[in-house]
Design an enzyme around this catalytic site. Sequence first.
Site, PDB file in Angstrom:
ATOM      1  N   GLU A  95       0.866  -1.177   0.000  1.00 27.20           N
ATOM      2  CA  GLU A  95       0.000   0.000   0.000  1.00 27.20           C
ATOM      3  C   GLU A  95       0.902   1.225   0.000  1.00 27.20           C
ATOM      4  OE1 GLU A  95      -3.706   2.137   2.385  1.00 27.20           O
ATOM      5  OE2 GLU A  95      -2.344   0.811   3.479  1.00 27.20           O
TER       6      GLU A  95
ATOM      7  N   ASP B 293      -3.065  11.881  -1.991  1.00 29.43           N
ATOM      8  CA  ASP B 293      -3.132  13.337  -2.126  1.00 29.43           C
ATOM      9  C   ASP B 293      -3.457  13.676  -3.578  1.00 29.43           C
ATOM     10  OD1 ASP B 293      -2.589  16.117  -2.316  1.00 29.43           O
ATOM     11  OD2 ASP B 293      -1.130  15.973  -0.681  1.00 29.43           O
TER      12      ASP B 293
ATOM     13  N   ASP C 296     -12.007   9.653  -2.697  1.00 28.49           N
ATOM     14  CA  ASP C 296     -13.260  10.407  -2.603  1.00 28.49           C
ATOM     15  C   ASP C 296     -13.229  11.591  -3.560  1.00 28.49           C
ATOM     16  OD1 ASP C 296     -11.209  11.711  -0.958  1.00 28.49           O
ATOM     17  OD2 ASP C 296     -12.802  13.120  -0.479  1.00 28.49           O
TER      18      ASP C 296
ATOM     19  N   THR D 170     -10.493   2.631   4.901  1.00 33.51           N
ATOM     20  CA  THR D 170      -9.432   3.406   5.530  1.00 33.51           C
ATOM     21  C   THR D 170     -10.062   4.402   6.498  1.00 33.51           C
ATOM     22  OG1 THR D 170      -9.399   5.290   4.008  1.00 33.51           O
ATOM     23  CG2 THR D 170      -8.236   3.302   3.305  1.00 33.51           C
TER      24      THR D 170
ATOM     25  N   TYR E 140      -9.858   7.658   6.280  1.00 36.90           N
ATOM     26  CA  TYR E 140     -10.485   8.692   5.470  1.00 36.90           C
ATOM     27  C   TYR E 140     -11.807   8.215   4.892  1.00 36.90           C
ATOM     28  CZ  TYR E 140      -6.405  11.793   5.464  1.00 36.90           C
ATOM     29  OH  TYR E 140      -5.392  12.645   5.825  1.00 36.90           O
ATOM     30  N   GLU E 141     -11.835   6.979   4.472  1.00 33.86           N
ATOM     31  CA  GLU E 141     -13.053   6.430   3.871  1.00 33.86           C
ATOM     32  C   GLU E 141     -14.203   6.435   4.871  1.00 33.86           C
ATOM     33  OE1 GLU E 141     -14.423   2.430   1.367  1.00 33.86           O
ATOM     34  OE2 GLU E 141     -12.352   2.686   2.054  1.00 33.86           O
TER      35      GLU E 141
END
Length: 214
Positions: free
Chosen positions: A44, A118, A154, A191, A193-194
């Site tokens: 990853e 990013d 996203d 994750t 963020y997800e």
Amino acid sequence: MRLRNKPWASEKLSEYPQYVVAEPQEQKGKWNEEFGNNHPIHIEVGTGKGQFVTEMARANPDVNYIGIELYESVIVTALDRLIEAELPNVKLLNVDARDLKEYFADEEVGRVYLNFSDPWPKNRHEKRRLTFESFLKLYEDILIKGGEIHFKTDNQGLFEYSLKSFSWYGLHLKFLSLDLHKSDFEGNIMTEYEEKFSAKGQRIYRVEAQYQNK
């Protein structure tokens, strides 16, 4: 994103060599020896705080995972997760993804995960995007024949850019979703963020891109 300075992070990372590989260039071509088995190796790139790589390793004990993160102040949280989880099939690298070929031999990696990278939205920063053609060449070199990139974000702009980049490079696009959490995709590991973005009702975009020219 402003990163909180953690002056103690470097020392802590050095205290857990079973999880954080201090000299990864010495393992180039020998990662199966490092793990002590012949299981596939998945990496990853931009592992962040480590939720994804940790949970993937927990769910798939027959796969070896390597989380790559540039920032010490971020990867130290991933280390905390691993210490708690005590998983034998995860390693962390505190290195720059642009140097992947220093750490992995040709065709040593089975899959590359890119999660919520990013977006670098300004045109002058295009080369920093992890789906820019120079990165795609790096991944191609270290991936096995028919190796894949699994990409989630996203950010609609980055997703559209990445689809074009993958296509121009000649990758085969499959399992494409414009709203992952409303699709029939099974086994999704989220994750940090997800979880945050999906809780706000934001779409999550996902695609699997496979190299065809090996």
